[in-house]
Design a protein around this motif. Structure first.
Motif, PDB file in Angstrom:
ATOM      1  N   ALA A 107       0.806  -1.216   0.000  1.00  0.00           N
ATOM      2  CA  ALA A 107       0.000   0.000   0.000  1.00  0.00           C
ATOM      3  C   ALA A 107       0.845   1.274   0.000  1.00  0.00           C
ATOM      4  CB  ALA A 107      -0.929   0.012   1.206  1.00  0.00           C
ATOM      5  N   VAL A 108       2.122   1.172   0.366  1.00  0.00           N
ATOM      6  CA  VAL A 108       2.949   2.388   0.418  1.00  0.00           C
ATOM      7  C   VAL A 108       3.528   2.736  -0.956  1.00  0.00           C
ATOM      8  CG1 VAL A 108       3.581   1.863   2.812  1.00  0.00           C
ATOM      9  CG2 VAL A 108       5.183   1.305   0.973  1.00  0.00           C
ATOM     10  N   ILE A 109       3.351   1.847  -1.930  1.00  0.00           N
ATOM     11  CA  ILE A 109       3.875   2.087  -3.279  1.00  0.00           C
ATOM     12  C   ILE A 109       2.771   2.659  -4.139  1.00  0.00           C
ATOM     13  CG2 ILE A 109       5.063   1.098  -5.249  1.00  0.00           C
ATOM     14  CD1 ILE A 109       6.625   0.982  -2.601  1.00  0.00           C
ATOM     15  N   ALA A 110       2.962   3.897  -4.606  1.00  0.00           N
ATOM     16  CA  ALA A 110       1.897   4.602  -5.318  1.00  0.00           C
ATOM     17  C   ALA A 110       1.812   4.236  -6.793  1.00  0.00           C
ATOM     18  CB  ALA A 110       2.085   6.109  -5.163  1.00  0.00           C
ATOM     19  N   GLY A 111       2.941   3.889  -7.398  1.00  0.00           N
ATOM     20  CA  GLY A 111       2.911   3.594  -8.821  1.00  0.00           C
ATOM     21  C   GLY A 111       4.264   3.125  -9.292  1.00  0.00           C
ATOM     22  N   GLY A 112       4.398   3.015 -10.609  1.00  0.00           N
ATOM     23  CA  GLY A 112       5.656   2.562 -11.164  1.00  0.00           C
ATOM     24  C   GLY A 112       5.610   1.100 -11.561  1.00  0.00           C
ATOM     25  N   ARG A 113       6.769   0.547 -11.853  1.00  0.00           N
ATOM     26  CA  ARG A 113       6.916  -0.848 -12.254  1.00  0.00           C
ATOM     27  C   ARG A 113       7.024  -1.670 -10.974  1.00  0.00           C
ATOM     28  NH1 ARG A 113      11.093   0.011 -14.991  1.00  0.00           N
ATOM     29  NH2 ARG A 113      10.453  -0.020 -17.166  1.00  0.00           N
ATOM     30  N   VAL A 114       5.972  -2.382 -10.582  1.00  0.00           N
ATOM     31  CA  VAL A 114       5.884  -2.997  -9.255  1.00  0.00           C
ATOM     32  C   VAL A 114       5.579  -4.490  -9.354  1.00  0.00           C
ATOM     33  CG1 VAL A 114       4.794  -2.904  -6.974  1.00  0.00           C
ATOM     34  CG2 VAL A 114       4.977  -0.822  -8.347  1.00  0.00           C
ATOM     35  N   MET A 115       6.261  -5.281  -8.520  1.00  0.00           N
ATOM     36  CA  MET A 115       5.935  -6.691  -8.322  1.00  0.00           C
ATOM     37  C   MET A 115       5.980  -6.969  -6.823  1.00  0.00           C
ATOM     38  SD  MET A 115       8.248  -8.608 -11.263  1.00  0.00           S
ATOM     39  CE  MET A 115       7.356 -10.169 -11.151  1.00  0.00           C
ATOM     40  N   THR A 116       5.027  -7.751  -6.328  1.00  0.00           N
ATOM     41  CA  THR A 116       5.147  -8.188  -4.947  1.00  0.00           C
ATOM     42  C   THR A 116       6.263  -9.228  -4.859  1.00  0.00           C
ATOM     43  OG1 THR A 116       3.588 -10.031  -5.129  1.00  0.00           O
ATOM     44  CG2 THR A 116       2.664  -7.837  -4.596  1.00  0.00           C
ATOM     45  N   SER A 117       6.767  -9.440  -3.670  1.00  0.00           N
ATOM     46  CA  SER A 117       7.830 -10.430  -3.491  1.00  0.00           C
ATOM     47  C   SER A 117       7.372 -11.810  -3.938  1.00  0.00           C
ATOM     48  CB  SER A 117       8.277 -10.462  -2.023  1.00  0.00           C
ATOM     49  OG  SER A 117       8.828  -9.216  -1.651  1.00  0.00           O
ATOM     50  N   ALA A 118       6.111 -12.140  -3.624  1.00  0.00           N
ATOM     51  CA  ALA A 118       5.575 -13.442  -4.027  1.00  0.00           C
ATOM     52  C   ALA A 118       5.518 -13.559  -5.547  1.00  0.00           C
ATOM     53  CB  ALA A 118       4.185 -13.648  -3.421  1.00  0.00           C
ATOM     54  N   GLU A 119       5.084 -12.499  -6.235  1.00  0.00           N
ATOM     55  CA  GLU A 119       5.030 -12.505  -7.697  1.00  0.00           C
ATOM     56  C   GLU A 119       6.435 -12.618  -8.291  1.00  0.00           C
ATOM     57  OE1 GLU A 119       1.059  -9.650  -8.206  1.00  0.00           O
ATOM     58  OE2 GLU A 119       3.081  -8.792  -8.257  1.00  0.00           O
ATOM     59  N   PHE A 120       7.372 -11.916  -7.699  1.00  0.00           N
ATOM     60  CA  PHE A 120       8.747 -11.932  -8.189  1.00  0.00           C
ATOM     61  C   PHE A 120       9.349 -13.334  -8.049  1.00  0.00           C
ATOM     62  CE2 PHE A 120      13.334 -11.337  -7.664  1.00  0.00           C
ATOM     63  CZ  PHE A 120      13.636 -10.576  -8.781  1.00  0.00           C
ATOM     64  N   LEU A 121       9.131 -13.961  -6.887  1.00  0.00           N
ATOM     65  CA  LEU A 121       9.663 -15.316  -6.666  1.00  0.00           C
ATOM     66  C   LEU A 121       9.041 -16.310  -7.640  1.00  0.00           C
ATOM     67  CD1 LEU A 121       9.743 -15.418  -2.760  1.00  0.00           C
ATOM     68  CD2 LEU A 121      11.717 -15.680  -4.272  1.00  0.00           C
ATOM     69  N   ALA A 122       7.745 -16.205  -7.847  1.00  0.00           N
ATOM     70  CA  ALA A 122       7.072 -17.117  -8.777  1.00  0.00           C
ATOM     71  C   ALA A 122       7.609 -16.931 -10.191  1.00  0.00           C
ATOM     72  CB  ALA A 122       5.565 -16.878  -8.734  1.00  0.00           C
ATOM     73  N   ALA A 123       7.800 -15.688 -10.594  1.00  0.00           N
ATOM     74  CA  ALA A 123       8.312 -15.415 -11.938  1.00  0.00           C
ATOM     75  C   ALA A 123       9.744 -15.897 -12.093  1.00  0.00           C
ATOM     76  CB  ALA A 123       8.220 -13.919 -12.226  1.00  0.00           C
ATOM     77  N   ALA A 124      10.533 -15.788 -11.033  1.00  0.00           N
ATOM     78  CA  ALA A 124      11.941 -16.193 -11.092  1.00  0.00           C
ATOM     79  C   ALA A 124      12.095 -17.691 -11.346  1.00  0.00           C
ATOM     80  CB  ALA A 124      12.649 -15.808  -9.792  1.00  0.00           C
TER      81      ALA A 124
END
Length: 506
Positions: A107-124
């Motif tokens: 919630a503290v990230i307003a915009g930009g190129r964003v991935m949650t840690s869970a999404e990043f790990l899954a993609a990796a």
């Protein structure tokens, strides 16, 4: 040399050795390397020129360090404890970043190129791997200073800076197979970055405790057979309190623990002595370093602790309050205000030099002098044997009636009073003296110290001009995540209290 090589060496030498434990996650060196290749592919495919991480760390810190290096971009762990505005203001200073964020802080990230840690790990785990070797002189990590007195500076640490620190202080693959390091310092602090790199290089299993509690820390030491750990002063205080007050088989006895390092800010000597008495079989290490120096530049070793504790000679006893001697590859100088290098026994500003020293900031550039020396802005003194004593930040100096007074000089005396658990000394504005000395004291539990008695205690050991003009009491001192006292916060509180009192008396 790039930090990428540290992981490649570890994975090729002992691929099946446990590398990371974080909650339910367990990764061998080979698994971490494979995941880092996939994560590098995710970063490369994003087109980002930088990686920002907002979260509590664990396996995400070493993964992002190595993945970013293999994608040939720098990474910045950001202080997740800041306000939404604070986090955003730091991220906005990074060039076109991919922002990886734990779910709890999304919630503290307003915009930009964003991935949650869970999404990043899954993609990796499914991404096309990438594994580049970056230029050793390129920036690997950008860390923001704590900013307790000013706008945080963005410190640029190159691959060479970081690997010089690691290879200069750690022997490759030197850990015993059963060795495990418990890491609970935050990922945005240089100690967290240094711990991830140096423990992996040594071949030591890294056990992460993302949300510190003294009880859980003690439990993890036992459950994971932890042999070494690093804590900040507030953590050490809480661990000592639990060990000293709780009953049970764990109390006061951590059978696997061999080394306990503390640092990040000054530790009161009564706390150090108490810890040594509770854990006589543990080797204590006081580590001193700065963000700009890629972590530790001086160490008070376990042997140094024992020698100082058992010494009868005054100079030797005082070394328990030092940060030890410089690590290999580091040179130190103590300089006067005019730049003159001072001899042992004289206090001045600490300057350091070595391959691990960056001294470079984004938007500012390098602050190294013509000979490569970095001005730490820490007041310091070397004794005749080369032990380094840190007297606090030059910004903290109190100027009372034209006399310069180092708060640490008074704090070191005050904290030895049996009624004082912790203290901080600050200079409050005063129309007559310019500043007056205010001692902010945290009493021992169940004790109500007398202000005049505490002032007399200081006066008996220091010059009268060092006696606190005022003594105020607090239940605790405001600190940041690494245990540094937030003196500006104390001064703001004192100023508010003074204004309120003036209005009430009007």
């Amino acid at each position: 040399m790039s930090i990428s090589l540290l992981l490649e060496m570890a994975a090729s030498t002992n691929p099946d050795r446990p590398a990371v434990v974080s909650g339910e996650t367990r990764l061998s060196a080979a698994e971490l390397s494979t995941l880092a290749d996939g994560a590098a592919g995710v970063i490369a495919a994003s087109g980002a020129r930088h990686v920002a991480y907002v979260g509590t760390g664990g396996e995400m810190l070493p993964l992002l360090l190595f993945a970013s290096a293999r994608a040939r971009v720098a990474v910045s762990p950001v202080n997740y404890r800041l306000s939404t505005e604070g986090v955003q203001s730091l991220i906005e200073r990074l060039p076109d970043p991919l922002i990886v964020v734990d779910d709890a802080y999304r919630a503290v990230i307003a915009g930009g190129r964003v991935m949650t840690s869970a999404e990043f790990l899954a993609a990796a785990k499914t991404a096309e791997p990438a594994s580049e070797f970056p230029d050793p002189d390129s920036v690997a990590v950008v860390l923001f200073t704590s900013g307790t007195t000013s706008r945080p500076k963005a410190v640029e640490l190159t691959h060479n800076n970081l690997t010089s620190y690691v290879t200069g202080t750690v022997e490759f693959d030197s850990a015993d197979p059963a060795d495990a390091a418990l890491i609970c310092v935050p990922p945005y602090h240089i100690a967290g970055v240094g711990a991830a790199l140096s423990n992996l290089y040594a071949g030591r299993k890294m056990v992460y405790l993302k949300d510190f509690s003294a009880r859980e820390w003690i439990n993890l030491v036992g459950a994971e057979g932890v042999t070494s750990a690093t804590v900040v002063p507030t953590m050490l205080d809480r661990i000592v309190t639990v060990l000293d007050t709780e009953t049970g088989p764990e109390s006061g006895h951590l059978p696997t623990l061999r080394t306990l390092a503390y640092g990040g800010s000054k530790v009161a000597l009564p706390l150090v002595r108490k810890a040594l008495s509770l854990l006589p079989e543990v080797g204590f290490v006081n580590a001193y370093g700065l963000t700009e120096t890629s972590s530790t530049i001086a160490v008070l070793t376990p042997d140094d602790h024992r020698a100082a504790l058992g010494a009868e000679d005054g100079d030797a006893m005082r070394r328990l309050g030092s940060v030890g001697q410089p690590v290999p590859g580091i040179e130190v100088q103590i300089r006067a205000d005019d730049g003159t290098v001072l001899p042992p026994g004289e206090a001045g500003e600490l300057f350091v030099r070595g391959e691990q020293v960056s001294g470079k900031y984004t938007d500012i550039g390098s602050v190294l002098d013509a000979d490569g020396w970095f001005p730490t802005r820490d007041l310091a003194m070397l004794d005749a044997a080369g032990y380094l004593f840190i007297g606090g930040r030059s910004d903290d100096t109190i100027i009372r009636g034209g006399e310069n007074i180092a708060p640490a000089e008074i704090e070191d005396v005050l904290v030895e009073h049996p009624a004082v658990r912790d203290c901080a000394v600050v200079g409050a504005d005063d129309p007559e003296w310019g500043q007056i000395i205010v001692a902010v004291v945290v009493p021992m539990p169940g004790v109500e110290p007398d202000s005049d008695e505490l002032r007399a205690h200081v006066r008996a050991q220091l010059r009268g001009s060092r006696t606190p003009d005022r003594v105020v009491f607090r239940d605790e001192l405001p600190t940041n995540a690494t245990g540094k006292i937030l003196r500006r916060t104390l001064l703001e509180e004192l100023a508010t209290e003074s204004t309120t009192a003036s209005k009430e008396s009007a």
